[in-house]
Design a protein around this motif. Structure first.
Motif, PDB file in Angstrom:
ATOM      1  N   ALA B 538       2.285  14.755   0.282  1.00 22.72           N
ATOM      2  CA  ALA B 538       3.470  13.912   0.468  1.00 22.72           C
ATOM      3  C   ALA B 538       4.667  14.499  -0.262  1.00 22.72           C
ATOM      4  CB  ALA B 538       3.178  12.491  -0.025  1.00 22.72           C
ATOM      5  N   ILE B 539       4.410  15.057  -1.415  1.00 22.68           N
ATOM      6  CA  ILE B 539       5.521  15.638  -2.182  1.00 22.68           C
ATOM      7  C   ILE B 539       6.100  16.845  -1.439  1.00 22.68           C
ATOM      8  CG2 ILE B 539       6.139  16.832  -4.323  1.00 22.68           C
ATOM      9  CD1 ILE B 539       4.010  15.038  -5.720  1.00 22.68           C
ATOM     10  N   ILE B 540       5.239  17.711  -0.948  1.00 25.32           N
ATOM     11  CA  ILE B 540       5.747  18.901  -0.254  1.00 25.32           C
ATOM     12  C   ILE B 540       6.542  18.481   0.982  1.00 25.32           C
ATOM     13  CG2 ILE B 540       5.103  21.000   1.001  1.00 25.32           C
ATOM     14  CD1 ILE B 540       2.774  21.299  -0.920  1.00 25.32           C
ATOM     15  N   GLU B 541       6.001  17.556   1.720  1.00 24.36           N
ATOM     16  CA  GLU B 541       6.747  17.109   2.907  1.00 24.36           C
ATOM     17  C   GLU B 541       8.078  16.479   2.520  1.00 24.36           C
ATOM     18  OE1 GLU B 541       4.606  14.709   5.697  1.00 24.36           O
ATOM     19  OE2 GLU B 541       3.339  16.369   6.367  1.00 24.36           O
ATOM     20  N   ALA B 542       8.055  15.684   1.466  1.00 19.95           N
ATOM     21  CA  ALA B 542       9.293  15.022   1.036  1.00 19.95           C
ATOM     22  C   ALA B 542      10.319  16.049   0.576  1.00 19.95           C
ATOM     23  CB  ALA B 542       9.005  14.013  -0.072  1.00 19.95           C
ATOM     24  N   ILE B 543       9.856  17.023  -0.170  1.00 19.92           N
ATOM     25  CA  ILE B 543      10.765  18.071  -0.645  1.00 19.92           C
ATOM     26  C   ILE B 543      11.411  18.794   0.530  1.00 19.92           C
ATOM     27  CG2 ILE B 543      10.806  20.334  -1.733  1.00 19.92           C
ATOM     28  CD1 ILE B 543       8.964  19.407  -3.797  1.00 19.92           C
ATOM     29  N   ASN B 544      10.596  19.072   1.531  1.00 22.26           N
ATOM     30  CA  ASN B 544      11.126  19.766   2.697  1.00 22.26           C
ATOM     31  C   ASN B 544      12.189  18.926   3.401  1.00 22.26           C
ATOM     32  OD1 ASN B 544       9.550  21.976   2.203  1.00 22.26           O
ATOM     33  ND2 ASN B 544       7.912  21.359   3.599  1.00 22.26           N
ATOM     34  N   LEU B 545      11.925  17.633   3.485  1.00 23.65           N
ATOM     35  CA  LEU B 545      12.912  16.751   4.104  1.00 23.65           C
ATOM     36  C   LEU B 545      14.218  16.736   3.316  1.00 23.65           C
ATOM     37  CD1 LEU B 545      10.653  13.681   5.028  1.00 23.65           C
ATOM     38  CD2 LEU B 545      11.725  15.281   6.629  1.00 23.65           C
ATOM     39  N   HIS B 605       9.711   8.821 -13.600  1.00 27.32           N
ATOM     40  CA  HIS B 605       8.328   8.582 -13.181  1.00 27.32           C
ATOM     41  C   HIS B 605       8.304   7.862 -11.846  1.00 27.32           C
ATOM     42  CE1 HIS B 605       6.286   9.737 -16.911  1.00 27.32           C
ATOM     43  NE2 HIS B 605       7.370   9.280 -17.519  1.00 27.32           N
ATOM     44  N   ILE B 606       7.535   8.398 -10.935  1.00 26.58           N
ATOM     45  CA  ILE B 606       7.298   7.702  -9.678  1.00 26.58           C
ATOM     46  C   ILE B 606       5.810   7.425  -9.640  1.00 26.58           C
ATOM     47  CG2 ILE B 606       7.402   7.860  -7.163  1.00 26.58           C
ATOM     48  CD1 ILE B 606       9.785   9.796  -7.563  1.00 26.58           C
ATOM     49  N   LEU B 607       5.463   6.165  -9.793  1.00 27.57           N
ATOM     50  CA  LEU B 607       4.063   5.812  -9.989  1.00 27.57           C
ATOM     51  C   LEU B 607       3.617   4.816  -8.927  1.00 27.57           C
ATOM     52  CD1 LEU B 607       4.319   5.293 -13.852  1.00 27.57           C
ATOM     53  CD2 LEU B 607       3.506   7.333 -12.646  1.00 27.57           C
ATOM     54  N   LYS B 608       2.333   4.806  -8.701  1.00 30.84           N
ATOM     55  CA  LYS B 608       1.781   3.846  -7.756  1.00 30.84           C
ATOM     56  C   LYS B 608       0.392   3.481  -8.225  1.00 30.84           C
ATOM     57  CE  LYS B 608       1.373   2.981  -2.785  1.00 30.84           C
ATOM     58  NZ  LYS B 608       1.644   3.504  -1.430  1.00 30.84           N
ATOM     59  N   TYR B 609       0.103   2.208  -8.266  1.00 32.32           N
ATOM     60  CA  TYR B 609      -1.237   1.795  -8.689  1.00 32.32           C
ATOM     61  C   TYR B 609      -1.718   0.585  -7.921  1.00 32.32           C
ATOM     62  CZ  TYR B 609       2.161  -0.384 -11.902  1.00 32.32           C
ATOM     63  OH  TYR B 609       3.261  -0.988 -12.440  1.00 32.32           O
ATOM     64  N   THR B 610      -1.341   0.528  -6.667  1.00 31.05           N
ATOM     65  CA  THR B 610      -1.805  -0.572  -5.821  1.00 31.05           C
ATOM     66  C   THR B 610      -3.152  -0.248  -5.192  1.00 31.05           C
ATOM     67  OG1 THR B 610      -0.730   0.405  -3.912  1.00 31.05           O
ATOM     68  CG2 THR B 610       0.521  -1.246  -5.147  1.00 31.05           C
ATOM     69  N   GLY B 611      -3.629   0.974  -5.400  1.00 32.58           N
ATOM     70  CA  GLY B 611      -4.884   1.371  -4.771  1.00 32.58           C
ATOM     71  C   GLY B 611      -4.666   2.063  -3.436  1.00 32.58           C
ATOM     72  N   ARG B 612      -3.411   2.167  -3.017  1.00 33.61           N
ATOM     73  CA  ARG B 612      -3.102   2.826  -1.750  1.00 33.61           C
ATOM     74  C   ARG B 612      -2.348   4.112  -2.052  1.00 33.61           C
ATOM     75  NH1 ARG B 612      -5.160  -2.233  -2.122  1.00 33.61           N
ATOM     76  NH2 ARG B 612      -5.320  -3.276  -0.105  1.00 33.61           N
ATOM     77  N   PRO B 613      -2.653   5.164  -1.303  1.00 30.08           N
ATOM     78  CA  PRO B 613      -2.008   6.443  -1.587  1.00 30.08           C
ATOM     79  C   PRO B 613      -0.537   6.450  -1.178  1.00 30.08           C
ATOM     80  CG  PRO B 613      -3.473   6.646   0.317  1.00 30.08           C
ATOM     81  CD  PRO B 613      -3.657   5.265  -0.224  1.00 30.08           C
ATOM     82  N   MET B 614       0.210   7.310  -1.832  1.00 25.46           N
ATOM     83  CA  MET B 614       1.620   7.480  -1.499  1.00 25.46           C
ATOM     84  C   MET B 614       1.763   8.140  -0.133  1.00 25.46           C
ATOM     85  SD  MET B 614       2.970   9.136  -5.016  1.00 25.46           S
ATOM     86  CE  MET B 614       2.686   8.317  -6.591  1.00 25.46           C
ATOM     87  N   THR B 615       2.814   7.757   0.563  1.00 26.74           N
ATOM     88  CA  THR B 615       3.122   8.417   1.829  1.00 26.74           C
ATOM     89  C   THR B 615       4.332   9.326   1.624  1.00 26.74           C
ATOM     90  OG1 THR B 615       4.624   6.657   2.415  1.00 26.74           O
ATOM     91  CG2 THR B 615       2.339   6.421   3.154  1.00 26.74           C
ATOM     92  N   THR B 616       4.509  10.202   2.554  1.00 27.41           N
ATOM     93  CA  THR B 616       5.692  11.059   2.532  1.00 27.41           C
ATOM     94  C   THR B 616       6.956  10.199   2.510  1.00 27.41           C
ATOM     95  OG1 THR B 616       4.555  12.776   3.748  1.00 27.41           O
ATOM     96  CG2 THR B 616       6.955  12.807   3.832  1.00 27.41           C
ATOM     97  N   THR B 617       6.938   9.152   3.322  1.00 29.97           N
ATOM     98  CA  THR B 617       8.081   8.259   3.405  1.00 29.97           C
ATOM     99  C   THR B 617       8.480   7.733   2.032  1.00 29.97           C
ATOM    100  OG1 THR B 617       6.914   7.526   5.391  1.00 29.97           O
ATOM    101  CG2 THR B 617       8.965   6.365   4.810  1.00 29.97           C
ATOM    102  N   GLU B 618       7.486   7.206   1.347  1.00 31.96           N
ATOM    103  CA  GLU B 618       7.744   6.620   0.037  1.00 31.96           C
ATOM    104  C   GLU B 618       8.250   7.642  -0.958  1.00 31.96           C
ATOM    105  OE1 GLU B 618       4.820   3.303  -1.478  1.00 31.96           O
ATOM    106  OE2 GLU B 618       3.712   5.020  -0.729  1.00 31.96           O
ATOM    107  N   VAL B 619       7.594   8.796  -0.956  1.00 33.52           N
ATOM    108  CA  VAL B 619       7.951   9.809  -1.943  1.00 33.52           C
ATOM    109  C   VAL B 619       9.361  10.311  -1.650  1.00 33.52           C
ATOM    110  CG1 VAL B 619       7.379  12.085  -2.855  1.00 33.52           C
ATOM    111  CG2 VAL B 619       5.552  10.449  -2.346  1.00 33.52           C
TER     112      VAL B 619
END
Ligand SMILES: Cc1ncc(C[n+]2csc(CCOP(=O)(O)OP(=O)(O)O)c2C)c(N)n1
Ligand SMILES: Cc1ncc(C[n+]2csc(CCOP(=O)(O)OP(=O)(O)O)c2C)c(N)n1
Ligand code: SF4
Ligand code: SF4
Ligand SMILES: [Mg+2]
Ligand SMILES: [Mg+2]
Lengths: 321, 641, 641, 321
Positions: B538-545, B605-619
């Motif tokens: 997700a990070i790589i895709e976000a960076i590219n965007l 810090h960009i953190l997530k702890y809902t138990g669901r993985p980050m998406t490219t969109t979010e990142v």
């Protein structure tokens, strides 16, 4: 080359048990058994837990794996399963095997690996200075206890039988000859063998002492102590299951024998069944080359130093194009 | 470069075939030369609670998932309620027309805290109480709704098949929705059919039944839905060989490649699939003789780690595989392995924690724990993979590291990686080298006196396997002398501690930089992202965007956690204006480690702890806020139900 | 201020009465108004291997031990070999004349690695091979040797007593050496006799036998050793009440005071003594009704932690007590307790590690482990005591913290503290407050709906004990909603994580600074020592010594590890020229934590990991090197056999 | 107020077992038993491990403590020991109790706390998707297994008997009435009671299914299925040990009964002995006020908010002046 017990001694390790500790006897029994079995040191792995008893491998010349408290059996299982050619003998204390290790004990029976497990039953946690072990009887108060033991004891042989061990015996640390013979039989047994070794702990167990076992408190008219121990052999006990029909009966009989305690305490082989296929046999049905090329011996690598594995079988299933 | 993709989602009760449907869907896309990235979510439940699968499809390679859904196949009412708002404008929802009148708050599987939430939502948006009312709301957002009478269709299918048993036909709801979906997406029907047949190939007649259901539904939709649903899935033709697999499968294959021949395990999500997959493939094809991997289900995780260590002492490459609760029980065994220099591998799939936590959900909150697990100090190597491909190669490499340096190695993964499924060009593994480190044989030992823990320059003592003639030796969990006998002597203790610990310096020196960290994006940018594990894609895709928008950013993915590549990371981070830590945990654990090791403090810090993985969109969104100076120091991501 | 002291050491095989002797010696000194600090060393062995006890005696309060020995009572030959060089010039060695001809390298209990060491020593110093040869070397260093025919004396004593059984008399070697010692030191014989009688008071006739042996030996020495041994022990008269106790005993008393009513344990060194001491004193004297502490020996440590948690849920204040291997097994249970907000206390005695390690030796290598133990993130409080007095008060306080904040609390101790023995003015405890936090009763709950994990401002939800009418509720190790039922909802998850974690902020705010850290020495000095746990005493003594020489130094003792008092510590450390980290581990763990938390990097490390605690002497030497700019960044201490 | 089973239901929790899961039956049995025992929700604590079965407390209105995999018994023990007035019922899966939890099982027997433990025997690890549990028979291959089960099964009742449980029974998830009665007896029993509950898992266990227990595969001439289960009651089985002399005999008889499997499977109470003093009784001998003022109920604090403890008894021993 035929080896002698002395060839299984370790020169520069001081055996640091208390004077008179039953562990010396057990160590001797083990060394004698190995010699008489015609084994060489490198063929044997002794695996132990933590406790006074757990130190034993350091005093026996063969591979020694002194593990964690209560974990001799899991380590032993990994060793034996990975290299079934090794003679694996696991040993440990009664706290080790029947307290913290009880879960492994029960489940080892179900697995029936062809190896041996010897528990040193001294009624106490020796190395931590004398707390009650799971074999100590209720209301007994050994030296170091601030209060009498509040729990019922476990029945080690009974537990072994119920858990599926296919060999269950008892011996005595100071009857080294009997112990040696018992260990030999256990090692030779095809399947998971259990030996309960009664072991006086002169330092902390002032109840089931050497004198008590020897019956020093009950002398006959001639002043001769009447030992509390007697040999199953001598009463013509036949522990061997020859066909499945008699299995349960023999198991029950063995169980009933474990009820004897106090004035008459049987030692010897209580039960033995080689009809049950061992883990090795069961697994070989699935992997026929298991015994000839077990995990420990597989090559992994080709002549160029590359992994020898062809992943085609996996990849074919996963291919989309 | 924005990766264009079509995003399909299937949702329904656990046990209703969501997984199978998604597998069929993904395969069919794969057959059409398309790339797939699948994200799977399910409750800790066998049947009944909500689960869903999001399949992202593209002609380009995909690295991660996104928020959007273009077409939602809702098996049940709950799926509509939970995912309706993820469907983008001009997207579609396939829904069972029998559910349209279901009252949302009557859905029995919704927990009270969720009902409160949706109650609020309904109030705010003046929504009615039925599924239909909800869908009307969607329609206002330009979402197409495709009501399908599931039962009626199934009965027709049953008739065609001559099957009357309701339970046998209702099981095919999943395939039915795929037929509808492919029809709406105008995807090649033959590929769909082939995927159905292949998926059920081991089930005999069932395959044909499903194929028929698929076709029936396809036809039904083609006839029924003439409105112009604009999203299209088109096959392309490719020549390369590709595979479609999950993280669990990649790890399993990597292990086999790396020489793993004993795997112990105690069942636990999301690790157990790996062991079962291995057991199902236990007999190996090799270029040499007969080989097999022995998979042992132990009575607990304590037995698992200790049996694996025992096996490792015999010369078998041995591993165990677990997740948080299991690893917690392995801690003492790990300490023994460290002390006795045992080359044992632990594959650790993180999941939602603490305690039983969110057993089937994602998390990355065990970093500090694995770094410091075990009483006392001993060397360990920790490798954290960032995607399925790394999973595969790392799973093989860890065995080389373990044997070469005689240390326990932890291969750190997570639920998101384990359960996602992806298409890849077939992995290249022909030149994977096995390095067993220093081993002495019976011959080497002849006439010599062997000491297992001999003091050496590097701290590494040549190994001898249990059973080797002339090589009798001892192990103990106590501190020991060179022979392996218990020793409490202070100077021996000091030397042994130093012998063990200094092996890490060697690892640090010898492991190539590319195995320690990955660098992506713009090295010279004034902002850099710091992360590890599954957020990578997700990070790589976000960076590219962001790059496309002229927002420049570097990204350092830390792959080796111990020994920590302090120097390299310091070099990369120092002097940056923004150091942005992205992880799936509460504390920003990697950030803490970086601070401790390098002195550099991440300032975002960009953190997530809902138990669901980050998406490219979010990142992407979160990073954009950071780069445009609109972000708080701490952003907590929430996407995903 | 240099604390003048007389240092006596007894050494002999484990099981030969070294401990008893030392207890007698210490008590006798206590009876004479003197302060005692005892350090105890022994192998993981019941009988036979070398053990020793160092008693430091002074008219001033003592905080630590020193290297010097003024009088060594050697029960056996090994004691001479091991400790001879610790005896200072003008000091003395009491030795069994029967051992003088023993060949040193023939002593069976010496392990090969130690023989190699002493072989080198013998060669370097051209020493002969017998004990006598060694003692001659000592004499050259002006050490007095007092050979005593132990057996002959014992036989005389046996005759006086009418006891012939050799084993019964040989057991009295220990008391015999005390008689000799007190005679040499010219200490009040009556106090020695009283100490003997009191120590054996529960053993009937044995007490008298030992008293006679003591006196016989005293007389013998008075008659025999007329040379002018210059060291003297003199009683002084005091009025205050004092106690003589070990760390284990202090903790036990503190627990009882703090309201602990259930203690579970599985035997392990050096924790088990505490539980046994509690069991021996189970029925408590209280100002109210009948109370007792229930001590349960469980089948393993997993059961210990989980039973304690269970007990805590009923409203009993509950604790378990262990050391490294046991704690490793408790990690999963800890995670459950954190997740379910259980006020359970874990008393953790660190020892030499990893694995079984050095089971009866000292260590402080588990700091990072306890900080991060357990998968996932959850709040815990960690308090590390620095001496016996802190042990006592902290052991009581932890229960308040646990209940008030509903978190597991780890009370972090170590072997050095557990086994050292010290004299103190009787602890003042009359005003120790019990704070049970927020608890609802049957009455409070009447007509209300209770939710165990209700979201609140502070994160603390009022507790209800299991069994309370109107208060039925649920616990689960899964993530849960306010009712305590399993919940996998993302927003509930987020709120629950935050609810739990933010409790730590409250702790941080509410705990007074003096419970978080101690500051000693010169606040304004440009150098500051950083430490935790048992080095405290040695550091304070060393600082005082350096101060006398004009070398100024501050010392911050970190007592609360989590939540870490970051702000306070930063303030203390920032801008210092030298930050000197002192700990008993390899990695300098506290230093790492400080770096991570405050950004301040300690630039000197004084570490020890031989399993033996630091002495004032060592710390003084090492600090002096630092302050005089002669030290390496890392000094590793080695004193002690 | 006399409560009904429905009063033990939890309104807003969805019971998420698979349709047809035996756990529903067990939940009902438990709720009915509690009602008929005249208990109120706050008097009961249900403690469970992890597994499908482990979720049960969330569906029963009484205190629920859903713990860790394999650890129901240690938690339960701590609860019961700290507050013996509570009715503590521990439950869990067969993997939970006899795999990872076997060590606690064995040692709980020795302790004989007056509580109840119910194991849901479904032959599989349900919640982790169908691996073999310790009760699955050797060579059986349930749906989800890649290979047939390689281990022998454990005998739950046998293990309970050998471990010292003073009550051992078996019931069946779909015979809710029998189950309810059995649970009632277990709860009323003075001592550590064990109930093995046969529980079909329609999702993963395709061997010991509901149909199999019901004997759907063996119909009589009239086409009526011949259930494999029969009730010990009906054959006049007397499990109760009335004096110590008959204890071992009754234990052995019970053990022998556990051998029956396949065509005839007994359910009911196998063994019951209330002669054995419970932990509570044992400990009360040392601390006479234990039951009236147990740890959970002690005051700790005086009227000024200070600790109520007088340390004099400790300090006096330690004083040197
Ligand atoms: C996990 C763990 N818990 C506790 C201990 C401490 N410990 C060392 S030896 C021992 C008991 C020894 O008793 P037993 O097993 O009966 O052996 P014995 O000394 O009597 O031969 C214990 C509890 C440990 N080493 N590891
Ligand atoms: C320490 C640990 N290991 C593994 C697991 C994963 N796990 C969850 S449920 C379960 C087994 C469930 O089987 P069983 O106990 O028979 O209960 P059932 O689901 O069949 O009722 C396992 C292994 C866990 N939660 N914790
Ligand atoms: S304590 Fe007991 S078991 Fe241990 S060495 Fe001494 S006599 Fe043997
Ligand atoms: S998997 Fe089996 S045990 Fe679990 S809920 Fe489903 S049917 Fe019941
Ligand atoms: Mg023992
Ligand atoms: Mg089960």
């Amino acid at each position: 080359m035929v080896l002698k017990p002395i060839d299984f001694k370790v020169a520069d390790v001081y055996a640091d048990w208390c004077p008179g500790c039953g562990d010396f006897g057990i160590m001797n029994g083990v060394q004698m058994a190995f010699a008489e079995l015609g084994l060489e040191p490198h063929q044997i792995v002794m695996v132990s837990g933590i406790g006074c008893s757990g130190k034993e491998p350091h005093n026996v010349k063969c591979f020694g794996v002194h593990t964690l408290h209560g974990r001799a059996l899991p380590f032993a299982m990994g060793i034996k399963a990975a290299n079934p050619a090794l003679e694996v003998v696991a040993i440990g204390g009664d706290g080790d095997g029947l307290g913290i290790g009880a879960g492994h004990f029960v489940n080892a029976g179900r697995r029936d690996l062809d190896m041996t497990y010897i528990i040193h039953n001294n009624g106490v946690y020796g190395l931590t200075k004398g707390q009650a072990s799971p074999t100590l009887r209720r209301d007994e108060k050994t030296k170091a206890l601030p209060r009498p033991n509040i729990n019922e004891p476990v029945n080690p042989i009974g537990l072994a039988l119920i858990s599926g061990f296919t060999f269950a015996a008892r011996s005595y640390a100071y009857d080294v000859r009997h112990l040696k013979d018992t260990i030999k039989q256990a090692v030779q047994h095809k399947g998971m063998a259990f030996v309960e070794c009664l072991q006086p702990c002169p330092t902390y167990n002032d109840i089931t002492t050497k004198d008590w076992y020897a019956g020093e408190d009950r002398k006959d008219a001639q002043g001769k102590p009447q030992s509390r121990l007697y040999k199953l052999d001598e009463i013509g006990w036949d522990p061997v299951v020859k066909d499945w029909n008699e299995d349960f009966k023999k198991k029950m009989a063995a169980l009933e024998k474990t009820q004897e305690w106090g004035d008459r305490i049987p030692i010897g082989v209580f039960y033995k069944n080689e009809l049950e296929p061992t883990f090795q046999e069961r697994y070989s049905k699935r992997v026929p080359f298991y015994l000839t090329n077990p995990p420990a011996k597989q090559k992994l690598v080709d002549d160029n130093g590359n992994s020898n594995v062809d992943l085609k079988q996996f990849l074919d299933e996963l291919k989309t194009s | 470069m924005v990766i264009k993709s079509i995003n399909w989602m299937a949702g329904g009760p656990q046990g209703s075939g969501v997984d199978t449907a998604s597998n069929v869907f993904g395969r069919a896309c794969g057959y059409g030369g398309l790339y797939v990235f699948g994200r799977r979510e399910y409750h800790s439940n066998i049947k009944g609670l909500h689960s869903y699968f999001h399949q992202r499809i593209s002609t380009q390679p995909l690295l991660a998932n996104v928020n959007d859904v273009n077409l939602l196949a809702a098996f049940d009412a709950e799926t509509v309620v939970r995912h309706m708002n993820e469907v983008v404008a001009e997207g579609g929802i396939i829904v069972d027309s029998a559910q349209l009148n279901t009252k949302v708050l009557d859905i029995p599987t919704l927990p009270p805290e969720f009902k409160t939430e949706i109650g609020k939502f309904m109030k705010e948006n003046a929504l009615g109480e039925t599924v239909n009312d909800w869908l009307e709301y969607s329609k206002k957002r330009d979402v197409h709704v495709f009501p399908v009478p599931y039962m009626a269709l199934l009965i027709q299918i049953g008739k065609k098949l001559g099957v009357e048993q309701i339970s046998k036909i209702t099981r095919m709801i999943n395939v039915l929705t795929i037929g509808i979906s492919f029809s709406l997406l105008k995807y090649d029907r033959a590929l769909g059919e082939k995927a159905v047949l292949d998926t059920f190939s081991e089930k005999g007649k069932i395959a044909d039944m499903n194929a028929l259901a698929f076709n029936h539904a396809y036809d039904y939709a083609t006839e029924t839905f003439k409105d112009n649903f604009k999203h299209r899935l088109e096959k392309i033709s490719i020549t390369e060989e590709r595979i479609f697999l999950t993280g669990n499968q990649a790890v399993a294959m990597g292990k086999v490649l790396g020489g793993c021949r004993v795997q112990t395990y105690y069942p636990i999500t999301p690790a157990a699939d790996e062991s079962e997959y291995l057991e199902a493939h236990e007999i190996l094809k090799t270029s040499g003789g007969d080989e097999a991997i022995l998979v042992i289900q132990t009575e607990d995780e304590i037995a698992a780690i200790n049996s694996a260590s025992g096996a490792a002492l015999t010369g078998a490459r041995a591993a165990t595989s677990t997740s948080g609760p299991g690893f917690s029980l392995m801690v003492e065994g790990l300490s023994w392995a460290g002390n006795s220099e045992v080359p044992v591998v632990i594959t650790y799939y993180q999941r939602g924690a603490p305690a039983t936590g969110l057993p089937t959900r994602h998390g990355q909150a065990d970093l500090r724990f694995v770094m410091h697990a075990g009483h006392g100090e001993f060397p360990r190597i920790i490798l954290a993979s960032g995607d399925i491909k790394e999973c595969f190669y790392d799973a093989a490499k860890v065995f080389n590291l373990a044997e070469k340096y005689q240390v326990p190695v932890i291969h750190l993964l997570d639920k998101a990686m384990a359960n996602c499924s992806q298409t890849f060009p077939v992995f290249d593994y022909a030149n994977f080298k096995i390095d067993r480190g220093s081993i002495l044989t019976e011959k080497d030992l002849e006439g010599k006196e062997y000491r297992r823990f001999q003091f050496t320059e590097t701290g590494i003592s040549p190994r001898v396997m249990l059973g080797t003639k002339n090589g009798v030796h001892w192990y103990t969990g106590d501190e020991h002398n060179e022979e392996g006998h218990i020793s409490e002597e202070p100077s021996n203790r000091k030397m042994m501690m130093e012998k063990r610990m200094k092996k890490l310096e060697l690892v640090e020196k010898e492991v190539p930089i590319e195995d320690k960290l990955g660098f992506y994006g713009d090295q010279k940018a004034e902002s850099v992202v710091l992360s590890w594990g599954s957020p990578k894609g997700a990070i790589i895709e976000a960076i590219n965007l962001l790059q496309e928008e002229g927002l420049r950013l570097g990204f350092v993915q830390i792959r080796m956690i111990i020994p920590f590549p302090t120097g390299e990371i310091k070099r990369v981070l120092e002097g940056k204006k923004r150091v942005i830590d992205i992880e799936h945990n509460y504390n920003g654990q990697l950030g803490q480690v970086v601070k401790e090791q390098t002195g550099v403090t991440p300032n975002f810090h960009i953190l997530k702890y809902t138990g669901r993985p980050m998406t490219t969109t979010e990142v992407y969104d979160a990073l954009k806020l950071v780069l445009t100076d609109q972000a708080a120091e701490r952003q907590v991501l929430m996407f995903g139900s």
